[in-house]
Design an enzyme around this catalytic site. Structure first.
Site, PDB file in Angstrom:
ATOM      1  N   ALA A  29      -9.243   5.704   4.055  1.00  0.00           N
ATOM      2  CA  ALA A  29      -8.987   6.879   4.904  1.00  0.00           C
ATOM      3  C   ALA A  29     -10.167   7.830   5.027  1.00  0.00           C
ATOM      4  CB  ALA A  29      -7.771   7.667   4.427  1.00  0.00           C
ATOM      5  N   LYS A  42       0.887  -1.176   0.000  1.00  0.00           N
ATOM      6  CA  LYS A  42       0.000   0.000   0.000  1.00  0.00           C
ATOM      7  C   LYS A  42       0.914   1.211   0.000  1.00  0.00           C
ATOM      8  CE  LYS A  42      -2.907   2.009   3.490  1.00  0.00           C
ATOM      9  NZ  LYS A  42      -3.183   3.395   3.115  1.00  0.00           N
TER      10      LYS A  42
HETATM   11  C1  LIG Z   1      -3.753   2.385   8.391  1.00  0.00           C
HETATM   12  C2  LIG Z   1      -3.599   3.166   7.189  1.00  0.00           C
HETATM   13  O1  LIG Z   1      -3.114   2.716   6.211  1.00  0.00           O
HETATM   14  C3  LIG Z   1      -4.076   4.553   7.187  1.00  0.00           C
HETATM   15  O2  LIG Z   1      -3.093   5.339   6.614  1.00  0.00           O
HETATM   16  C4  LIG Z   1      -5.329   4.567   6.432  1.00  0.00           C
HETATM   17  O3  LIG Z   1      -5.276   5.458   5.419  1.00  0.00           O
HETATM   18  C5  LIG Z   1      -6.526   4.629   7.287  1.00  0.00           C
HETATM   19  O4  LIG Z   1      -7.057   5.904   7.491  1.00  0.00           O
HETATM   20  P1  LIG Z   1      -8.074   6.177   8.707  1.00  0.00           P
HETATM   21  O5  LIG Z   1      -7.243   6.044   9.939  1.00  0.00           O
HETATM   22  O6  LIG Z   1      -8.579   7.563   8.472  1.00  0.00           O
HETATM   23  O7  LIG Z   1      -9.138   5.151   8.660  1.00  0.00           O
END
Ligand SMILES: CC(=O)[C@@H](O)[C@H](O)COP(=O)(O)O
Length: 266
Positions: free
Chosen positions: A190, A102
């Site tokens: 996210a 990722k």
């Molecule tokens: C765990 C991870 O990869 C984070 O960078 C992801 O983008 C999740 O985002 P949130 O914490 O906003 O759910």
């Protein structure tokens, strides 16, 4: 089987659970393990930089992940340049024996939004090097095209800034992305703060959702993981079933056959 009902394929790997979970900032490893089980997640994302350090007793963390039998999607969280992200991805490949990555290249501190220029450069270099790249990106259609040209076969658009819990910031942009790339697996990553927001992205036809903060920082992370799992399944089921189109005017939901009184007769 239509695209709508086919199971999700990520780089040719069939995936039954559409809930991808982050593993950072849980109250304890035991609660993390329970949350992963409650989520029914098959894929968890792990930050090499945050979790592999000696301070986190790295080995016990990895054995916990192995015990759960989940697939690890290492991430380059915290990387600020393409060069740094590429080096982190290469270390992750060694450590986890996976070419999945990722890819995060963060471009700005207040929003933690991706540096899309560095992202495309890093994606191209990593894809050329045999990685299966999952790029954390914005909803921008041009950037999405560039990432696909660079060799990405999955895209991970944000809903909102990481850790903000705002839900969908740009509904039009996400809708356009889904419509423009009907055959590319799109995982919203996210900014999802509530199960209803996760259901909403699945109702839009996104293939899966990845989140971390809303679960790990909940008062009860295990119950919150369960709630998100239900919402993601519900949103997906609704999308497959075919949601009604909203209307401006009322339409009687009950057809009327005849009338109790004939208003015209005296
Ligand atoms: C765990 C991870 O990869 C984070 O960078 C992801 O983008 C999740 O985002 P949130 O914490 O906003 O759910």
């Amino acid at each position: 089987m239509t695209n709508e009902t086919a199971s999700l394929l990520l780089y040719d790997i069939p995936v039954a659970s559409r809930f991808l979970l982050g593993t950072a900032r849980y109250p304890s490893p035991a609660i993390l393990a329970e949350a992963i089980r409650a989520a029914g997640a098959e894929i968890v994302t792990v930050s090499l930089r945050r979790e592999a350090g000696a301070s986190r007793a790295g080995e016990s963390f990895w054995s916990l992940i192995r015990e759960l039998g989940v697939r690890v999607l290492p991430n380059t969280a915290g990387c600020r340049t393409a060069k740094e992200a590429i080096a982190t991805a290469q270390m992750a490949r060694e450590l986890f024996a996976t070419d999945w990555i990722k890819l995060e290249v963060i471009g700005e501190e207040d929003t933690l939004q991706p540096d899309v220029f560095g992202l495309v450069d890093a994606a191209r270099a990593l894809a050329d090097d045999g990685f299966s790249v999952f790029p954390y990106t914005t909803e921008d259609l041009v950037v999405a095209e560039r990432l696909l040209d660079a060799g990405c076969r999955v895209l991970m658009p944000w809903a909102a800034p990481i850790g903000s819990g705002r839900g969908i910031n740009n509904l039009f942009g996400l809708r356009a992305l889904r419509a423009h790339f009907p055959d590319v697996p799109l995982i919203v990553d996210a900014g999802l703060g509530a199960p209803s927001q996760a259901a909403a992205v699945m109702e839009l036809g996104f293939d899966a959702a990845l989140l971390n903060t809303a679960v790990s920082r909940a008062r009860d992370p295990v119950e919150m993981a369960r709630a998100f799992a239900l919402a993601i399944d519900a949103g997906r089921a609704a999308h497959v079933a075919g949601l009604m189109t909203p209307r401006d005017m009322a339409e009687p939901s009950t057809p009327v056959l005849g009338r109790a009184f004939d208003e015209g007769r005296k």
